[in-house]
Design an enzyme around this catalytic site. Sequence first.
Site, PDB file in Angstrom:
ATOM      1  N   ARG A  41       0.754  -1.235   0.004  1.00 39.33           N
ATOM      2  CA  ARG A  41      -0.018   0.074  -0.043  1.00 39.33           C
ATOM      3  C   ARG A  41       0.909   1.247  -0.262  1.00 39.33           C
ATOM      4  O   ARG A  41       0.517   2.316  -0.178  1.00 39.33           O
ATOM      5  CB  ARG A  41      -0.989  -0.083   1.084  1.00 39.33           C
ATOM      6  CG  ARG A  41      -1.987  -0.842   0.812  1.00 39.33           C
ATOM      7  CD  ARG A  41      -3.119  -0.888   2.223  1.00 39.33           C
ATOM      8  NE  ARG A  41      -4.447  -1.192   1.822  1.00 39.33           N
ATOM      9  CZ  ARG A  41      -5.561  -1.688   2.627  1.00 39.33           C
ATOM     10  NH1 ARG A  41      -5.105  -1.470   3.821  1.00 39.33           N
ATOM     11  NH2 ARG A  41      -6.406  -2.030   2.163  1.00 39.33           N
ATOM     12  N   LYS A 206     -15.500 -14.766   6.788  1.00 44.44           N
ATOM     13  CA  LYS A 206     -16.993 -14.941   6.817  1.00 44.44           C
ATOM     14  C   LYS A 206     -17.914 -14.652   5.576  1.00 44.44           C
ATOM     15  O   LYS A 206     -17.603 -13.847   4.954  1.00 44.44           O
ATOM     16  CB  LYS A 206     -17.279 -13.759   7.854  1.00 44.44           C
ATOM     17  CG  LYS A 206     -16.577 -13.818   9.401  1.00 44.44           C
ATOM     18  CD  LYS A 206     -16.909 -12.525   9.953  1.00 44.44           C
ATOM     19  CE  LYS A 206     -16.624 -12.691  11.476  1.00 44.44           C
ATOM     20  NZ  LYS A 206     -16.843 -11.534  12.231  1.00 44.44           N
ATOM     21  N   GLY A 356      -7.076  -6.668   0.527  1.00 42.92           N
ATOM     22  CA  GLY A 356      -5.904  -6.464   1.476  1.00 42.92           C
ATOM     23  C   GLY A 356      -5.090  -7.901   1.590  1.00 42.92           C
ATOM     24  O   GLY A 356      -4.177  -8.128   1.233  1.00 42.92           O
ATOM     25  N   GLY A 380     -12.332  -4.116   1.459  1.00 41.12           N
ATOM     26  CA  GLY A 380     -13.902  -3.832   1.652  1.00 41.12           C
ATOM     27  C   GLY A 380     -14.213  -2.792   0.493  1.00 41.12           C
ATOM     28  O   GLY A 380     -15.373  -2.884  -0.198  1.00 41.12           O
TER      29      GLY A 380
END
Length: 399
Positions: A41, A206, A356, A380
């Site tokens: 990043r 998840k 990520g 996200g």
Amino acid sequence: MSIRTLDDLLAEGVSGRRVLVRADLNVPLDKQTGAITDDGRIRAVLPTLSALTGAGAKVVVCSHLGRPKGAPDPQFSLGPVAGRLGELLGTRVHFATDTVGESARSTVDALADGEVALLENLRFNAGETSKDDAERGAFADQLAAFGDAYVDDAFGAVHRKHASVHDVPARLPHVAGRLVLREVEVLSRLTGEPERPYVVVLGGSKVSDKLAVIEALLPTVDRLLIGGGMCFTFLKAQGHEVGSSLLEEEMVETCRNLLERSEGKIMLPVDVVAADAFAPDAAHDTVPADGIPSKRVGLDIGPETVAGFAAALKGARTIFWNGPMGVFEMPAFAHGTRGIAETIAKADAFTVVGGGDSAAAVRALGLDESSFGHISTGGGASLEYLEGKTLPGIAALEN
Ligand code: 3PG
Ligand code: MG
């Protein structure tokens, strides 16, 4: 696109002007040593920063790191990031030990043309993430005072309605940086008319995090391959026992419903690597997905699944991958992620790695980054983009 870009700002001339750059320098840190474990990043924002310093701007960089609770917390200091950023830029980065206080003011005031400052973690201030417009606005006022113009290059944070992302651009002339522009160009190819077959691979822990994107993608994709921790809730929905694997009991019904509506597009693992414990040296072996022993925990997809997923990826013309297939940080459970990553890298397709964790996996496994079409810096953010949601950071640039 109605968004002004860095080139527009450069064309106006930035020499001697203070340019506030929102970057996403939220890099993973080693839990023991605090060392930066993946600087992807930081590298991703270099083109924007170099263009600005090269044009003589006084560059003020701000970012969040981790999720501190609105007050200073040394483990989340951006100090080490300032050092790494300086090495990569090949120039000293002046580090302010607070975000909008005395240190920040004097650091910004002392900047010469072409120099770079980094402010301390934005989230050391409650105003950054506040849900209260006035509180966020007051913090945005303080930040905006450090710039004559604002550049958003924090693609990983554009889905956050935070002061530095959403409220500062309302206070300063604003443009999208090179990274944000490239990310949006690439992802819009996926939401537009992707070349077919279009195959998506989803992993990660998840189902609840991925539910919205699965719903949004199902009508569009040709195949949806599901691995990672989230596959066990789907396997349970198919009626299989999953031992002590990760399971979101309250999502089982939702998964059953998705499987019914998926017209056979969803592909699940047929075998998994099941271990005695969640540990790097745990005893483990490959078992059928419908025969996970009751005391065992599934930590990776098995070789037959890798082969099946590879066959489904073969011939694809567009591929999007988000989320590791297993606990790739532990070598014994990295084969699934590696197998899928290598297959995608070799595919004759437009390939996008989102997130990520999957981006970090590509680098941690030593794969050649240039064999992928695009590696997104946003987890996200890229998912919410594909969901078709309005992203506060992008919307703020459009106004
Ligand atoms: C990320 O790592 O996904 C971005 O930096 C955003 O961080 P956040 O999820 O803590 O807002
Ligand atoms: Mg995130």
